[in-house]
Design an enzyme around this catalytic site. Structure first.
Site, PDB file in Angstrom:
ATOM      1  N   ARG A  33      -0.303  -9.014  13.453  1.00  0.00           N
ATOM      2  CA  ARG A  33      -0.933  -8.013  12.572  1.00  0.00           C
ATOM      3  C   ARG A  33      -1.706  -8.702  11.445  1.00  0.00           C
ATOM      4  NH1 ARG A  33       4.273  -5.159  10.984  1.00  0.00           N
ATOM      5  NH2 ARG A  33       3.021  -4.026   9.455  1.00  0.00           N
ATOM      6  N   ARG A  55      11.752  -5.362   5.269  1.00  0.00           N
ATOM      7  CA  ARG A  55      11.520  -3.941   4.986  1.00  0.00           C
ATOM      8  C   ARG A  55      12.465  -3.050   5.795  1.00  0.00           C
ATOM      9  NH1 ARG A  55       5.646  -1.471   5.626  1.00  0.00           N
ATOM     10  NH2 ARG A  55       5.810  -2.421   7.691  1.00  0.00           N
ATOM     11  N   LYS A  94       0.836  -1.209   0.000  1.00  0.00           N
ATOM     12  CA  LYS A  94       0.000   0.000   0.000  1.00  0.00           C
ATOM     13  C   LYS A  94       0.872   1.260   0.000  1.00  0.00           C
ATOM     14  CE  LYS A  94      -1.992  -1.112   3.932  1.00  0.00           C
ATOM     15  NZ  LYS A  94      -1.285  -2.374   4.286  1.00  0.00           N
TER      16      LYS A  94
END
Ligand code: AP5
Ligand code: MG
Ligand code: ZN
Length: 215
Positions: A171, A127, A13
């Site tokens: 999550r 990441r 996203k």
């Protein structure tokens, strides 16, 4: 262009929103980024949000709804916006509809990015982001030229506090339980477009551009 990017943690996203900002001249509204900035500044909201974020849970609806309601009234949203990471629950989606209708605006599109669970874990664990300018990287898929150093500004790369494997799995479970129902919600409104988020970053970007051109 009034757009929602919907998808699980690590779907891409933020990566995709950042390129659309330049292409369309509209802001990326990431509730995660806004909350992380509040945590860093040590505001009252940030202090409350931190515990939920560190645990991989959701910050209470009324907090994020308030953030987005305020943000959508800024002048830079006049031409449109990209919502990234909001809404994440059905009450948030309902609140968004009523805020937008109060502003006499309507969503154009909701793009859902689908990615396999194990790929998400790998994306999030790898990441990194620049601690100074915020540019995003991935150790394997989008590596910096020099390991752990930002290509743009030379500052050190950092890892998000919630990108540890145990928190990532939490999550993902929260997404399945509380956010995935929004796929059916927006399909029901006729706004949903589904894309294969497993494709390389540039290919996903091209598919999104194609969808936006058709609006
Ligand atoms: P938030 O910051 O929104 O995190 P998230 O939804 O967990 O999503 P991510 O930012 O982790 O993933 P992304 O889809 O942006 O992926 P990215 O592009 O970086 O929220 C954080 C926390 O804040 C929440 O847990 C919650 O506590 C709170 N919060 C936020 N909003 C809330 C709300 N509305 N309600 C309640 N609480 C809220 O990509 C990931 C990595 O993969 C990168 O390294 C990238 O380079 C790589 N990558 C991207 N695309 C590809 C591709 N196509 N192929 C290969 N690699 C790729
Ligand atoms: Mg993000
Ligand atoms: Zn940088």
């Amino acid at each position: 262009m009034k757009l929602i990017l919907l998808g699980p943690p690590g779907a891409g996203k933020g990566t995709q929103a950042k390129t659309l900002v330049d292409e369309y001249g509209i802001p990326q509204i990431s509730t995660g980024d806004i909350l992380r900035a509040a945590v860093k500044e040590g505001t009252e909201m940030g202090l409350k949000a931190k515990a939920f974020m560190d645990a991989g849970g959701l910050v209470p609806d009324e907090v994020v709804i308030g953030i987005v309601r305020d943000r959508l009234q800024h002048d830079d949203c006049a031409k449109g916006f990209i919502l990234d990471g909001f809404p994440r629950t059905v009450p948030q989606a309902d609140a968004l509809q009523s805020t937008l209708s109060g502003l006499q605006k309507e969503l154009d599109l909701v793009i859902s990015l689908a990615v396999d669970g194990e790929a998400l874990v790998e994306r999030l664990a790898g990441r990194r982001a620049c601690g100074s300018c915020g540019r995003g990287y991935h150790v394997s898929y989008e590596p910096p030229k020099k390991s752990d150093v930002c290509d743009v500004c030379g500052a050190a790369l950092v890892q998000r506090a919630d990108d540890q494997e145990e928190t990532i799995r939490k999550r993902l479970a929260v997404y399945d339980e509380q956010t995935a129902p929004l796929i059916a919600y927006y399909r029901g409104c006729g706004l949903l477009r589904e894309l294969d988020g497993m494709k390389p970053i540039d290919e996903v970007r091209t598919r999104i551009s194609d969808l936006l051109k058709a609006v």
